[in-house]
Design an enzyme around this catalytic site. Structure first.
Site, PDB file in Angstrom:
ATOM      1  NE  ARG A  14      -2.682  -0.129   3.503  1.00 18.37           N
ATOM      2  CZ  ARG A  14      -2.609   0.910   4.321  1.00 18.37           C
ATOM      3  NH1 ARG A  14      -1.511   1.103   5.019  1.00 18.37           N
ATOM      4  NH2 ARG A  14      -3.591   1.745   4.431  1.00 18.37           N
ATOM      5  CG  MET A  16       4.914   7.165  -0.751  1.00 17.40           C
ATOM      6  SD  MET A  16       6.297   8.022   0.048  1.00 17.40           S
ATOM      7  CE  MET A  16       5.564   9.654   0.245  1.00 17.40           C
ATOM      8  CG  ASP A  57       6.593  -8.108  10.702  1.00 15.94           C
ATOM      9  OD1 ASP A  57       7.139  -6.987  10.822  1.00 15.94           O
ATOM     10  OD2 ASP A  57       5.822  -8.570  11.555  1.00 15.94           O
ATOM     11  CB  VAL A  58      10.451  -4.187   8.301  1.00 19.50           C
ATOM     12  CG1 VAL A  58      10.214  -4.124   6.806  1.00 19.50           C
ATOM     13  CG2 VAL A  58       9.469  -3.301   9.062  1.00 19.50           C
ATOM     14  CG  ASN A  84       7.745   2.707   1.367  1.00 20.14           C
ATOM     15  OD1 ASN A  84       7.534   3.909   1.373  1.00 20.14           O
ATOM     16  ND2 ASN A  84       6.768   1.809   1.296  1.00 20.14           N
ATOM     17  CE1 TYR A 149       6.064   8.398  10.556  1.00 21.85           C
ATOM     18  CE2 TYR A 149       6.345  10.786  10.386  1.00 21.85           C
ATOM     19  CZ  TYR A 149       6.256   9.540   9.784  1.00 21.85           C
ATOM     20  OH  TYR A 149       6.380   9.429   8.425  1.00 21.85           O
ATOM     21  CE  LYS A 153       9.463   7.952   8.989  1.00 21.58           C
ATOM     22  NZ  LYS A 153       9.781   6.844   8.050  1.00 21.58           N
ATOM     23  CB  THR A 184       0.769   7.774   1.060  1.00 20.60           C
ATOM     24  OG1 THR A 184       0.902   8.273   2.408  1.00 20.60           O
ATOM     25  CG2 THR A 184       1.850   8.402   0.180  1.00 20.60           C
TER      26      THR A 184
END
Length: 280
Positions: A14, A16, A57-58, A84, A149, A153, A184
């Site tokens: 899903r 990007m 699954d990262v 991503n 978040y 990042k 997105t």
């Protein structure tokens, strides 16, 4: 290396990730498209002889290692890794639980580390490769209601900047991408989780923040298909940029961050410069 490259893309079910996979295929590259549900990836990306869909699954290093092996078994190499996959735990820090913060970091920080750890041996053996990690404007500047978040990042960016120096001797390049608001599915209920309101002091602001973020879903100004094309352009460069600010709004955030940082330096330059040992 031929012009045809092997792209390995996480979070390709899903958002990007789908645009990245489709753009790479359309440009004539081979793509390893990964996600937690392979049926969702296949449905989103479509069919191609140059496409391999792999479960990943990262948050699982074992998954990442298995996916890397599958990619090499099928295509023989991995040229471009696009980290991503991400999620968004929104809320005021005091109302976010430790578990929510851990899940944010597990997907958006430790996840890219897991996948990169699995793929770096392949790239080192090739003496070539390009690691792209999708960050955010929230990787440049902290925003209210985005503590978890932004932490993920900011961590991603510190890791990537440091990694660059470690892998450059082996012909491996790195790029941090800082998108602004792109249309997105990140703000959809499947990707965004809101902290449970629990502190009266934050109640009014929480309601306003939730209204804002929910109103942005589907109305963001950036086109992810255009970002995907930009990524193809960047990956084709002999020396890709170490950072790509994506979107006019992201440029505005970055420029404001630079200006704020310069102002802070100037405001305390004398005090900061007075901290050396006197004498020898």
């Amino acid at each position: 290396m031929t012009d045809k490259k092997v792209w390995f893309i996480t979070g390709a079910a899903r958002g990007m990730g789908v645009d990245f996979a489709k753009a790479a295929l359309a440009a004539g590259h081979a793509v390893v498209a990964t996600g937690r549900r392979t049926d969702a990836v296949t449905q989103a990306v479509g069919a191609s002889d140059d496409l391999l869909v792999v479960k990943l699954d990262v948050t699982s290093l074992a998954d990442a290692q298995a996916a890397a092996r599958a990619a090499v078994d099928r295509f023989g190499r991995i040229d471009v890794l696009v980290n991503n996959a991400a999620n968004f735990y929104a809320g005021y820090f005091e109302e976010l639980t430790p578990g929510e913060i851990e899940r944010q970091l597990a997907t958006s920080l430790i996840g890219p580390m897991n996948v990169t750890r699995a793929i770096l041996p392949v790239m080192r053996k090739q003496r070539a490769g390009h690691i792209v990690s999708i960050s955010s404007s929230a990787g440049l500047a902290g925003f209210e209601f985005c503590t978890a978040y932004a932490a993920s990042k900011f961590g991603l960016e510190g890791w990537m900047e440091s990694l660059h120096a470690e892998v450059a001797p082996y012909g491996i390049t790195t790029t941090i991408v800082n998108p602004g608001f792109f249309r997105t599915e990140l703000l959809s209920p499947e990707s965004t989780q809101y902290a449970e309101p629990s502190i009266e002091d934050y109640a009014e602001r929480t309601a306003a923040q939730k209204e804002f973020w929910k109103s942005q879903n589907g109305r963001q100004g950036g086109d992810p298909a255009k970002l995907a094309q930009a990524l193809i352009t960047i990956a084709n460069e002999r020396q890709p940029p170490r950072r790509f600010i994506a979107g006019a709004d992201a440029i505005g955030t970055a420029e404001q961050k630079v200006a704020d940082l310069q102002a802070q330096i100037n405001a305390y330059r004398e005090l900061s410069s007075s901290l050396a040992f006197d004498g020898e």
